[in-house]
Structures are given as structure tokens and as C-alpha cells.
Write an enzyme that holds these catalytic residues in place. Structure first.
Site, PDB file in Angstrom:
ATOM      1  N   MET A   1      56.652  46.176  13.193  1.00 27.00           N
ATOM      2  CA  MET A   1      57.883  45.773  13.876  1.00 27.00           C
ATOM      3  C   MET A   1      57.938  44.250  13.948  1.00 27.00           C
ATOM      4  O   MET A   1      58.660  43.689  14.772  1.00 27.00           O
ATOM      5  CB  MET A   1      57.954  46.373  15.277  1.00 27.00           C
ATOM      6  CG  MET A   1      58.033  47.907  15.246  1.00 27.00           C
ATOM      7  SD  MET A   1      58.823  48.623  16.692  1.00 27.00           S
ATOM      8  CE  MET A   1      57.788  48.005  17.986  1.00 27.00           C
ATOM      9  N   GLY A   2      57.169  43.566  13.088  1.00 27.06           N
ATOM     10  CA  GLY A   2      57.174  42.105  13.091  1.00 27.06           C
ATOM     11  C   GLY A   2      56.335  41.548  14.213  1.00 27.06           C
ATOM     12  O   GLY A   2      55.460  42.221  14.750  1.00 27.06           O
TER      13      GLY A   2
ATOM     14  N   HIS B   1      47.888  42.788  12.155  1.00 29.39           N
ATOM     15  CA  HIS B   1      48.758  43.217  11.045  1.00 29.39           C
ATOM     16  C   HIS B   1      48.227  42.685   9.716  1.00 29.39           C
ATOM     17  O   HIS B   1      48.245  43.384   8.698  1.00 29.39           O
ATOM     18  CB  HIS B   1      50.181  42.678  11.238  1.00 29.39           C
ATOM     19  CG  HIS B   1      50.857  43.165  12.485  1.00 29.39           C
ATOM     20  ND1 HIS B   1      51.063  42.346  13.579  1.00 29.39           N
ATOM     21  CD2 HIS B   1      51.372  44.363  12.811  1.00 29.39           C
ATOM     22  CE1 HIS B   1      51.688  43.029  14.513  1.00 29.39           C
ATOM     23  NE2 HIS B   1      51.888  44.253  14.082  1.00 29.39           N
TER      24      HIS B   1
ATOM     25  N   GLU C   1      44.297  51.257  14.431  1.00 26.33           N
ATOM     26  CA  GLU C   1      43.752  52.206  15.413  1.00 26.33           C
ATOM     27  C   GLU C   1      44.067  51.775  16.837  1.00 26.33           C
ATOM     28  O   GLU C   1      43.876  52.543  17.767  1.00 26.33           O
ATOM     29  CB  GLU C   1      42.226  52.315  15.248  1.00 26.33           C
ATOM     30  CG  GLU C   1      41.823  53.116  14.030  1.00 26.33           C
ATOM     31  CD  GLU C   1      40.321  53.340  13.959  1.00 26.33           C
ATOM     32  OE1 GLU C   1      39.580  52.676  14.711  1.00 26.33           O
ATOM     33  OE2 GLU C   1      39.909  54.176  13.137  1.00 26.33           O
TER      34      GLU C   1
ATOM     35  N   ASP D   1      46.881  51.542  18.172  1.00 25.74           N
ATOM     36  CA  ASP D   1      47.827  52.561  18.641  1.00 25.74           C
ATOM     37  C   ASP D   1      47.287  53.920  18.195  1.00 25.74           C
ATOM     38  O   ASP D   1      47.797  54.533  17.257  1.00 25.74           O
ATOM     39  CB  ASP D   1      49.215  52.286  18.074  1.00 25.74           C
ATOM     40  CG  ASP D   1      49.780  50.976  18.595  1.00 25.74           C
ATOM     41  OD1 ASP D   1      49.949  50.845  19.810  1.00 25.74           O
ATOM     42  OD2 ASP D   1      50.011  50.068  17.779  1.00 25.74           O
TER      43      ASP D   1
ATOM     44  N   ARG E   1      52.378  42.237  22.449  1.00 25.03           N
ATOM     45  CA  ARG E   1      52.768  42.117  23.863  1.00 25.03           C
ATOM     46  C   ARG E   1      51.861  41.159  24.636  1.00 25.03           C
ATOM     47  O   ARG E   1      52.198  40.794  25.762  1.00 25.03           O
ATOM     48  CB  ARG E   1      52.779  43.495  24.521  1.00 25.03           C
ATOM     49  CG  ARG E   1      53.901  44.356  23.936  1.00 25.03           C
ATOM     50  CD  ARG E   1      54.256  45.560  24.784  1.00 25.03           C
ATOM     51  NE  ARG E   1      55.542  46.089  24.367  1.00 25.03           N
ATOM     52  CZ  ARG E   1      55.722  47.215  23.684  1.00 25.03           C
ATOM     53  NH1 ARG E   1      54.700  47.952  23.355  1.00 25.03           N
ATOM     54  NH2 ARG E   1      56.932  47.603  23.333  1.00 25.03           N
TER      55      ARG E   1
HETATM   56  O1  PAF Z   1      53.117  50.209  15.332  1.00 23.79           O
HETATM   57  C1  PAF Z   1      54.261  49.766  15.073  1.00 23.79           C
HETATM   58  O2  PAF Z   1      54.466  48.585  14.854  1.00 23.79           O
HETATM   59  C2  PAF Z   1      55.441  50.723  15.044  1.00 23.79           C
HETATM   60  O3  PAF Z   1      55.297  51.718  16.006  1.00 23.79           O
HETATM   61  C3  PAF Z   1      55.694  51.342  13.655  1.00 23.79           C
HETATM   62  C4  PAF Z   1      54.524  52.199  13.193  1.00 23.79           C
HETATM   63  C5  PAF Z   1      55.938  50.241  12.653  1.00 23.79           C
HETATM   64  C6  PAF Z   1      56.933  52.240  13.703  1.00 23.79           C
HETATM   65  O4  PAF Z   1      58.053  51.530  14.119  1.00 23.79           O
END
Ligand code: PAF
Length: 288
Positions: free
Chosen positions: A30-31, A37, A148, A150, A191
Site C-alpha cells: 500500500m506504499g 517492503h 510475516e 502481518d 504506522r
Molecule cells: O500488507 C499490505 O500492505 C496490504 O494489506 C496488501 C497485502 C498490499 C493488500 O492491500
């Protein structure tokens, strides 16, 4: 790196990549990208020939009182980071491209979506499952990578892909990548930027308390007592409340009251100021 924002452009770009016979890894995001990431992108390069990233702040996974409007949007900076990591393609659709007028489908993975974060965020995992299913259909990657951090999201996505037969031939493998942490142990998260300096210091109390809990479980302490101490330690560190502190089976996420030989996970969600932080860690299974 090419950035595309319509399905036609995406399909053309993917045809070119596939035409060269390349295996494609998808990194959905989601950027507001951070080192966590970028680690997914690096891992993607290890398991495939090229990496396609997506950036889409998915409105369907935000509740009415959540931070959809405040969620950080920094496409140019994120694109530069992805380019620096050698990403081949960035899929960055507008909301109307992902959910055109009349869009009416919802994917709900019962059971595994309901507890833990699902209890505090009704509909959240339906939104995740729906958008990830669409991303899988749009990109049809050979592998897809998720953090992981999430952990429940990863479990929901694996269950969705299994139930809808998405793991073959479209998404050959769903790879979970270990959580990336700051030097002081806090799990990286988009966050964390909402934390004040004092809250940022206090937040390190959560992973510290989790490590203590894991050591106590390792030494054979009672699970319920360890979880109660964990909650108390998190509050003592400066958190306002603990949404959950649970020991769960790593696959089904069913709560455990005793350690067994099966892989288990310690999962925590707690609120500090207006920010809800989550974390999870593997727990050593009981030795035979
Ligand atoms: O983890 C995230 O950033 C989001 O939940 C995802 C997997 C890109 C889905 O919108």
C-alpha cells in the site's frame, strides 16, 4: 522501471516481461515503503527473474473509523525506492481502476479472518482477500511475497489462494518473509511514523515483553500466566490497552492453552496513543 496505472498498460507490460520467458514475483503493497517492503523485493529477486510491485491504498480494508484518508501516500518517493531495488514494473492503479462503478464482489475467508485483528477490524480481511485475489488475477505472478509482520493477513491469503485454486498455475508460491525490525527491536511498519518520540521509545516495550514471554514459555511456564504477564508488561511500558496477546497454532491461528510439538506463534496487538501496533514471533515448539 515502468509505472502503469491502467489494466491495459499492465497487461502489455506483463506480456513483454513474460515474452522474455521471465518468472515474475509480485510484491503487493500500500506504499509508504520502508526497509520491510524493500526486503520483500530483494527476496523476490532471489526467487524469480523480475519483480512487479503494486502500490494501492485499498479502501476496502479500512473500517469507517480507520486512517484511510490519513494513510501516507508518496508515490514518487516509493517509485524511486522500487527503481533503486531493480523492480521491473510498478502497478499503481487508481481506486476507479481497481473497483470500477458497479464492483460488487466480496471475498471472505471464514474462520481465520474472524479472531485476532479481525475481531477489532470487522471486514478488514475481506478487503485484503478481495484486493489480493484481484492482484493475483491481474498480474498472475509465479510467486507472491508478503511480510510475516502481518501474520494473520498471510494466513488469510494462503487460505484464500488454496480455496480458490489460485496457487496453480497463477501464483506458484506464496512466500512469507520474516519481519524486519529497527535496531531497538520494534517491527517496521508504515504506522510507526504516527508515534511521538516518547511513544516511539515506549513502543519497544512490546517486542521486549514478547521476547521475555517466549523465554518463559521455553522454560515451561504456564501459558495463561505468561500471557497475563505479557499484557501487564506491555501496559507498564506505556501502551494504553492490549487488544490481544495470544499463543496460537501457526497455521490455523487457533488459540493454544499449552505448547505442543506443532509450530506456534505469539501474536500481540496493542494501542499506544491513537496508533494500533501489531507484532508476532515464533515460539519454540515443545521438544519431544
Ligand atoms: O500488507 C499490505 O500492505 C496490504 O494489506 C496488501 C497485502 C498490499 C493488500 O492491500
Amino acid at each position: 522501471m515502468q509505472t502503469v496505472n491502467t489494466l491495459d498498460m499492465l497487461r502489455t507490460a506483463l506480456r513483454q516481461l513474460r515474452g522474455d520467458g521471465k518468472l515474475i514475483a509480485l510484491v503487493p503493497t500500500m506504499g509508504a515503503l520502508h526497509e520491510g517492503h524493500l526486503t520483500l523485493v530483494r527476496r523476490g529477486h532471489e526467487v524469480a527473474d523480475c519483480v512487479v510491485a503494486s502500490i494501492f491504498v485499498n479502501p476496502k480494508q479500512f473500517g469507517p473509523n480507520e486512517d484511510l484518508n490519513a494513510y501516507p501516500r508518496q508515490l514518487a518517493a516509493d517509485a524511486a525506492l522500487l527503481e533503486g531495488e531493480g523492480c521491473a514494473l510498478l502497478w499503481a492503479p487508481a481506486v476507479e481502476a481497481m473497483y470500477p462503478t458497479g464492483f460488487a464482489t466480496n471475498i471472505s475467508v471464514a474462520g481465520i479472518s474472524d479472531g485476532l485483528c479481525g475481531a477489532a477490524r470487522p471486514g478488514h480481511f475481506d478487503g485484503v482477500a478481495t484486493v489480493v485475489c484481484k492482484l493475483f488475477q491481474q498480474v498472475q505472478p509465479d510467486v507472491a511475497l508478503f511480510g510475516e509482520k502481518d501474520f494473520q493477513q498471510l494466513a488469510v491469503i494462503r487460505a484464500m489462494a488454496r480455496d480458490l485454486d489460485l496457487t496453480h498455475p497463477h501464483v506458484g508460491a506464496i512466500i512469507g518473509v520474516p519481519t524486519v525490525r529497527e535496531a531497538d527491536g520494534l517491527a517496521m511498519s508504515s504506522r510507526n511514523r504516527y508515534l511521538s518520540p516518547d511513544q516511539r521509545v515506549a513502543a519497544t516495550g512490546m517486542p521486549r515483553a514478547m521476547q521475555t514471554a517466549i523465554a518463559r514459555l521455553d522454560s515451561g511456564a504456564d501459558v495463561a500466566a505468561v500471557l497475563a504477564e505479557l499484557e501487564a508488561e506491555i501496559i507498564a511500558a506505556g501502551f494504553a490497552s492490549v487488544d490481544y496477546a495470544v499463543l496460537a497454532d501457526s497455521t490455523s491461528l487457533a488459540p493454544l492453552t499449552i505448547l505442543t510439538a506443532a509450530p506456534a506463534r505469539l501474536l500481540v496487538a496493542a494501542r499506544i496513543g491513537g496508533t494500533r501496533l501489531i507484532d508476532n514471533m515464533a515460539v519454540n515448539p515443545l521438544q519431544a
